[in-house]
Design a protein around this motif. Sequence first.
Motif, short mmCIF file in Angstrom:
data_model
loop_
_atom_site.label_atom_id
_atom_site.label_comp_id
_atom_site.label_asym_id
_atom_site.label_seq_id
_atom_site.Cartn_x
_atom_site.Cartn_y
_atom_site.Cartn_z
N CYS A 261 0.85 -1.18 0.00
CA CYS A 261 0.00 0.00 0.00
C CYS A 261 0.89 1.24 0.00
O CYS A 261 2.00 1.20 0.53
CB CYS A 261 -0.86 -0.05 1.25
N THR B 238 0.60 3.83 1.75
CA THR B 238 0.87 4.24 3.13
C THR B 238 2.07 3.47 3.68
O THR B 238 2.94 4.04 4.33
CB THR B 238 -0.38 4.00 4.01
N HIS C 240 -0.98 -3.74 6.63
CA HIS C 240 -2.33 -3.58 7.17
C HIS C 240 -3.47 -3.96 6.24
O HIS C 240 -4.62 -3.85 6.61
CB HIS C 240 -2.51 -2.13 7.64
N GLU C 241 -3.19 -4.40 5.01
CA GLU C 241 -4.28 -4.81 4.12
C GLU C 241 -4.23 -6.32 3.96
O GLU C 241 -3.33 -6.84 3.32
CB GLU C 241 -4.13 -4.14 2.75
N GLU D 31 -9.86 -2.55 2.47
CA GLU D 31 -9.41 -1.36 3.21
C GLU D 31 -9.15 -0.16 2.29
O GLU D 31 -9.79 0.90 2.45
CB GLU D 31 -8.17 -1.70 4.06
ZN LIG Z 1 -3.60 0.81 2.84
#
Ligand SMILES: [Zn+2]
Length: 413
Positions: A107, A109, A131-132, A216
């Motif tokens: 991602c 981020t 986090h995904e 997400e």
């Molecule tokens: Zn993300």
Amino acid sequence: MPGTVKDAIKRSRSTVETAIEHGRATVETAIEHGRATVEDALHHGRATVESAIQHGRATVETAIYHGRATMQAAVLHGREDIRIESVPVPRAEPGELIVRVGAALTCGTDLKVFRRGYHARMIVPPALFGHELAGTVVEAGKGVTDFAPGARVVALNSAPCGHCYFCEHSHENLCDDLLFNNGAYAEFIRVPARIVAKNTLQVPEHVPLEHAALTEPLACAVHGFEDSRPYPGATVAVIGGGPLGLMILHVAALAGCEVIAIVKHDGQVEAARQLGAAHVVQTSSLRKAIRDTRALTPKDRGVDIAIEAVGVPEAWQEAVEMVRKGGTVNFFGGCAVGTHVTLDTNRIHYNDITLRATFHHTPAMCRKALDLIASGKFQAGAFITGHAHLYELNRVFEKLMNRSSEIKTAIVP
Ligand SMILES: [Zn+2]
Ligand SMILES: [Zn+2]
């Protein structure tokens, strides 16, 4: 007697017709029954196969999980310093889930965090990273009733508290106590009780886990789009051809908007077209982007909605310059801490321009996003352009830093 013959003929004809009628009814009933039986059998067969798969998965994954004391996981230590380490396998506390990660997606981020070495709100090193994700439940803590081992789930990266001022006013994305979870780049991940209760969703059988893992970022994209006061037929300019820019433009196209994509790199042009952009402006010049985008609207009046998905001040300014009178700008891309922009106040005031800046997602948006993925209308497959093993994570991030044409890479532990 002619009358008798005629009568006899009439009678026999009606007998024959009745027989045909009965015969037809009988055949149709038989077909109907046959069809019902076959469909029933298929249905039962499918249910049996699916529950066998579910049981099999639960048994195998759970056995692997319980037999292990340590697992491989990516640990962020600082700037451009990710190490794959052997760490203890997490065990479920009350209310928690442990999920065997099926796919974790890279991602923008995470790339920012990799570059900067931290994220003020989301992650402070040393920490598990990523986090995904979507995966299979291997352990459910005490008190969890919605999910059992074997269930395929997407566990979101955050959950709101539910009782602060912002939660009570439907701005759960702004929750004073937003709880974040990281650790997707690993074999197993702990899902905290609050995320289990509020932001963990069952993945339909027909949806691949790596597609479900897009929930997400897609929730952020849907949130940003819906916050921009869209309507069918609106002309929407999306600035930026990164994963989120492409997602927003795809969502806008699916909603019936006429999308103008403003991108820099060759690879992004093709992706933007495939995902539904009516026009693509390829440039790295601010002035050209504004001029060419306006030229695509009647009398150069500007677009109805401009969504900035880059996160640099120049792009924020660009967004304000290409929108029409009465239009809406969404500053969707977050800039680095301490960034300031200069905007033409007269333009904003006398042209009655609405400025929005959408951050993150809410539980409702996450559900919408997964529904959109499950509907099959959203081209989930187009967003996952590569696969790599956990051991290759450093190489994957280095490649992302060098602006490769990858959109998202699925990390399979
Ligand atoms: Zn993300
Ligand atoms: Zn709250």
